[in-house]
Design a protein around this motif. Structure first.
Motif, PDB file in Angstrom:
ATOM      1  N   SER A 264       0.835  -1.207   0.000  1.00 53.70           N
ATOM      2  CA  SER A 264       0.000   0.000   0.000  1.00 53.70           C
ATOM      3  C   SER A 264       0.868   1.255   0.000  1.00 53.70           C
ATOM      4  O   SER A 264       0.428   2.328  -0.402  1.00 53.70           O
ATOM      5  CB  SER A 264      -0.928   0.004   1.206  1.00 53.70           C
ATOM      6  N   GLU A 265       2.117   1.111   0.447  1.00 48.37           N
ATOM      7  CA  GLU A 265       3.088   2.188   0.394  1.00 48.37           C
ATOM      8  C   GLU A 265       4.481   1.576   0.460  1.00 48.37           C
ATOM      9  O   GLU A 265       4.649   0.457   0.969  1.00 48.37           O
ATOM     10  CB  GLU A 265       2.897   3.161   1.566  1.00 48.37           C
ATOM     11  N   TYR A 266       5.448   2.319  -0.069  1.00 48.88           N
ATOM     12  CA  TYR A 266       6.813   1.859   0.068  1.00 48.88           C
ATOM     13  C   TYR A 266       7.390   2.383   1.379  1.00 48.88           C
ATOM     14  O   TYR A 266       7.111   3.499   1.787  1.00 48.88           O
ATOM     15  CB  TYR A 266       7.681   2.321  -1.096  1.00 48.88           C
ATOM     16  N   THR A 267       8.164   1.574   2.039  1.00 47.91           N
ATOM     17  CA  THR A 267       8.796   1.966   3.287  1.00 47.91           C
ATOM     18  C   THR A 267      10.308   1.901   3.126  1.00 47.91           C
ATOM     19  O   THR A 267      10.819   1.425   2.116  1.00 47.91           O
ATOM     20  CB  THR A 267       8.361   1.040   4.429  1.00 47.91           C
ATOM     21  N   TYR A 268      11.027   2.372   4.117  1.00 47.99           N
ATOM     22  CA  TYR A 268      12.484   2.428   4.031  1.00 47.99           C
ATOM     23  C   TYR A 268      13.097   1.042   3.842  1.00 47.99           C
ATOM     24  O   TYR A 268      14.023   0.847   3.077  1.00 47.99           O
ATOM     25  CB  TYR A 268      13.060   3.094   5.263  1.00 47.99           C
ATOM     26  N   CYS A 269      12.576   0.062   4.575  1.00 50.89           N
ATOM     27  CA  CYS A 269      13.062  -1.311   4.472  1.00 50.89           C
ATOM     28  C   CYS A 269      11.929  -2.193   3.969  1.00 50.89           C
ATOM     29  O   CYS A 269      10.831  -2.186   4.533  1.00 50.89           O
ATOM     30  CB  CYS A 269      13.509  -1.850   5.826  1.00 50.89           C
ATOM     31  N   MET A 270      12.228  -2.960   2.929  1.00 46.89           N
ATOM     32  CA  MET A 270      11.296  -3.968   2.441  1.00 46.89           C
ATOM     33  C   MET A 270      12.076  -5.280   2.391  1.00 46.89           C
ATOM     34  O   MET A 270      13.214  -5.300   1.906  1.00 46.89           O
ATOM     35  CB  MET A 270      10.779  -3.618   1.048  1.00 46.89           C
ATOM     36  N   ALA A 271      11.459  -6.354   2.857  1.00 43.87           N
ATOM     37  CA  ALA A 271      12.218  -7.596   2.991  1.00 43.87           C
ATOM     38  C   ALA A 271      11.361  -8.816   2.710  1.00 43.87           C
ATOM     39  O   ALA A 271      10.135  -8.766   2.765  1.00 43.87           O
ATOM     40  CB  ALA A 271      12.794  -7.701   4.399  1.00 43.87           C
ATOM     41  N   TRP A 272      12.057  -9.892   2.416  1.00 46.50           N
ATOM     42  CA  TRP A 272      11.435 -11.208   2.281  1.00 46.50           C
ATOM     43  C   TRP A 272      11.961 -12.109   3.393  1.00 46.50           C
ATOM     44  O   TRP A 272      13.166 -12.146   3.666  1.00 46.50           O
ATOM     45  CB  TRP A 272      11.750 -11.840   0.939  1.00 46.50           C
ATOM     46  N   PHE A 273      11.036 -12.854   4.007  1.00 43.63           N
ATOM     47  CA  PHE A 273      11.362 -13.855   5.015  1.00 43.63           C
ATOM     48  C   PHE A 273      10.723 -15.174   4.599  1.00 43.63           C
ATOM     49  O   PHE A 273       9.849 -15.207   3.730  1.00 43.63           O
ATOM     50  CB  PHE A 273      10.828 -13.436   6.388  1.00 43.63           C
ATOM     51  N   ARG A 274      11.147 -16.241   5.234  1.00 41.71           N
ATOM     52  CA  ARG A 274      10.512 -17.535   4.987  1.00 41.71           C
ATOM     53  C   ARG A 274      10.489 -18.340   6.276  1.00 41.71           C
ATOM     54  O   ARG A 274      11.300 -18.145   7.168  1.00 41.71           O
ATOM     55  CB  ARG A 274      11.226 -18.301   3.882  1.00 41.71           C
ATOM     56  N   GLN A 275       9.524 -19.261   6.330  1.00 42.25           N
ATOM     57  CA  GLN A 275       9.405 -20.121   7.490  1.00 42.25           C
ATOM     58  C   GLN A 275       8.972 -21.504   7.043  1.00 42.25           C
ATOM     59  O   GLN A 275       7.903 -21.661   6.450  1.00 42.25           O
ATOM     60  CB  GLN A 275       8.401 -19.557   8.498  1.00 42.25           C
ATOM     61  N   ALA A 276       9.813 -22.481   7.328  1.00 38.56           N
ATOM     62  CA  ALA A 276       9.506 -23.873   7.035  1.00 38.56           C
ATOM     63  C   ALA A 276       8.841 -24.503   8.254  1.00 38.56           C
ATOM     64  O   ALA A 276       9.038 -24.031   9.381  1.00 38.56           O
ATOM     65  CB  ALA A 276      10.780 -24.626   6.674  1.00 38.56           C
ATOM     66  N   PRO A 277       8.071 -25.552   8.069  1.00 38.74           N
ATOM     67  CA  PRO A 277       7.401 -26.202   9.202  1.00 38.74           C
ATOM     68  C   PRO A 277       8.393 -26.626  10.273  1.00 38.74           C
ATOM     69  O   PRO A 277       9.416 -27.244   9.979  1.00 38.74           O
ATOM     70  CB  PRO A 277       6.727 -27.417   8.557  1.00 38.74           C
ATOM     71  N   GLY A 278       8.094 -26.243  11.517  1.00 35.61           N
ATOM     72  CA  GLY A 278       8.944 -26.628  12.634  1.00 35.61           C
ATOM     73  C   GLY A 278      10.205 -25.815  12.781  1.00 35.61           C
ATOM     74  O   GLY A 278      11.031 -26.103  13.658  1.00 35.61           O
ATOM     75  N   LYS A 279      10.366 -24.794  11.934  1.00 38.70           N
ATOM     76  CA  LYS A 279      11.580 -23.965  12.009  1.00 38.70           C
ATOM     77  C   LYS A 279      11.211 -22.510  12.279  1.00 38.70           C
ATOM     78  O   LYS A 279      10.078 -22.084  12.066  1.00 38.70           O
ATOM     79  CB  LYS A 279      12.375 -24.072  10.701  1.00 38.70           C
ATOM     80  N   GLU A 280      12.203 -21.750  12.735  1.00 42.86           N
ATOM     81  CA  GLU A 280      11.986 -20.333  12.989  1.00 42.86           C
ATOM     82  C   GLU A 280      11.946 -19.564  11.668  1.00 42.86           C
ATOM     83  O   GLU A 280      12.504 -19.992  10.662  1.00 42.86           O
ATOM     84  CB  GLU A 280      13.103 -19.778  13.875  1.00 42.86           C
ATOM     85  N   ARG A 281      11.287 -18.408  11.717  1.00 42.57           N
ATOM     86  CA  ARG A 281      11.257 -17.548  10.552  1.00 42.57           C
ATOM     87  C   ARG A 281      12.657 -16.989  10.306  1.00 42.57           C
ATOM     88  O   ARG A 281      13.318 -16.530  11.231  1.00 42.57           O
ATOM     89  CB  ARG A 281      10.256 -16.418  10.766  1.00 42.57           C
ATOM     90  N   GLU A 282      13.108 -17.041   9.052  1.00 43.61           N
ATOM     91  CA  GLU A 282      14.442 -16.569   8.728  1.00 43.61           C
ATOM     92  C   GLU A 282      14.394 -15.522   7.622  1.00 43.61           C
ATOM     93  O   GLU A 282      13.535 -15.575   6.738  1.00 43.61           O
ATOM     94  CB  GLU A 282      15.354 -17.727   8.312  1.00 43.61           C
ATOM     95  N   GLY A 283      15.326 -14.586   7.704  1.00 46.86           N
ATOM     96  CA  GLY A 283      15.417 -13.564   6.688  1.00 46.86           C
ATOM     97  C   GLY A 283      16.027 -14.104   5.413  1.00 46.86           C
ATOM     98  O   GLY A 283      16.965 -14.900   5.459  1.00 46.86           O
ATOM     99  N   VAL A 284      15.487 -13.693   4.282  1.00 46.99           N
ATOM    100  CA  VAL A 284      15.983 -14.115   2.981  1.00 46.99           C
ATOM    101  C   VAL A 284      16.733 -12.979   2.291  1.00 46.99           C
ATOM    102  O   VAL A 284      17.866 -13.147   1.852  1.00 46.99           O
ATOM    103  CB  VAL A 284      14.814 -14.591   2.091  1.00 46.99           C
ATOM    104  N   ALA A 285      16.090 -11.813   2.211  1.00 50.83           N
ATOM    105  CA  ALA A 285      16.713 -10.667   1.548  1.00 50.83           C
ATOM    106  C   ALA A 285      15.981  -9.401   1.940  1.00 50.83           C
ATOM    107  O   ALA A 285      14.790  -9.444   2.265  1.00 50.83           O
ATOM    108  CB  ALA A 285      16.674 -10.836   0.029  1.00 50.83           C
ATOM    109  N   TYR A 286      16.704  -8.275   1.926  1.00 53.29           N
ATOM    110  CA  TYR A 286      16.033  -6.996   2.116  1.00 53.29           C
ATOM    111  C   TYR A 286      16.555  -5.978   1.116  1.00 53.29           C
ATOM    112  O   TYR A 286      17.631  -6.144   0.529  1.00 53.29           O
ATOM    113  CB  TYR A 286      16.171  -6.476   3.548  1.00 53.29           C
ATOM    114  N   ARG A 287      15.778  -4.906   0.974  1.00 50.46           N
ATOM    115  CA  ARG A 287      16.138  -3.819   0.074  1.00 50.46           C
ATOM    116  C   ARG A 287      15.797  -2.510   0.757  1.00 50.46           C
ATOM    117  O   ARG A 287      14.708  -2.365   1.311  1.00 50.46           O
ATOM    118  CB  ARG A 287      15.362  -3.946  -1.244  1.00 50.46           C
ATOM    119  N   THR A 288      16.701  -1.557   0.724  1.00 50.20           N
ATOM    120  CA  THR A 288      16.433  -0.257   1.334  1.00 50.20           C
ATOM    121  C   THR A 288      15.945   0.729   0.282  1.00 50.20           C
ATOM    122  O   THR A 288      16.038   0.481  -0.923  1.00 50.20           O
ATOM    123  CB  THR A 288      17.686   0.322   1.998  1.00 50.20           C
ATOM    124  N   ALA A 289      15.473   1.851   0.762  1.00 47.32           N
ATOM    125  CA  ALA A 289      14.997   2.906  -0.138  1.00 47.32           C
ATOM    126  C   ALA A 289      16.136   3.475  -0.979  1.00 47.32           C
ATOM    127  O   ALA A 289      15.888   4.126  -1.998  1.00 47.32           O
ATOM    128  CB  ALA A 289      14.340   4.013   0.670  1.00 47.32           C
TER     129      ALA A 289
END
Length: 120
Positions: A25-50
């Motif tokens: 709905s709007e762009y923010t300073y940090c935009m990122a992708w995360f992933r979470q597999a079953p039984g595992k913690e959410r982990e960061g994949v990649a981010y992009r700054t403004a």
């Protein structure tokens, strides 16, 4: 409140490619992708700054590319050479200010996720 809607997930064979999209709905300073597999913690994949700075986790570096289309307010994640261990729910996240990182606790806004499955 920043609204984020992911799409583009699916099931592909190992070695294949997928491109995820996140409509914001709007762009923010940090935009990122995360992933979470079953039984595992959410982990960061990649981010992009403004300022177009990007960062990737070691597990996806060289295979995944984060990008954005400012006119469409859409964040992308191009995923190549996919492996079974990439199987997870993928989430888009946003942070309006502060340092960007791959720590999920720093991001207050999240999408609902899109499933990526790479059969072994």
């Amino acid at each position: 409140q920043v609204q984020l809607v992911e799409s583009g997930g699916g099931s592909v064979q190992a070695g294949g490619s997928l491109k995820l999209s996140c409509a914001a709905s709007e762009y923010t300073y940090c935009m990122a992708w995360f992933r979470q597999a079953p039984g595992k913690e959410r982990e960061g994949v990649a981010y992009r700054t403004a300022y177009d700075t990007t960062s990737y986790s070691d597990s996806v570096k060289g295979r995944f590319t984060i990008s954005q289309d400012n006119a469409k307010k859409t964040l992308y994640l191009q995923m190549n050479s996919l492996k079974p261990e990439d199987t997870a729910m993928y989430y888009c996240a946003a942070r309006r200010a502060g340092s960007c990182s791959l720590a999920p606790e720093l991001y207050p806004f999240w999408g609902q996720g899109t499933q990526v499955t790479i059969p072994s």
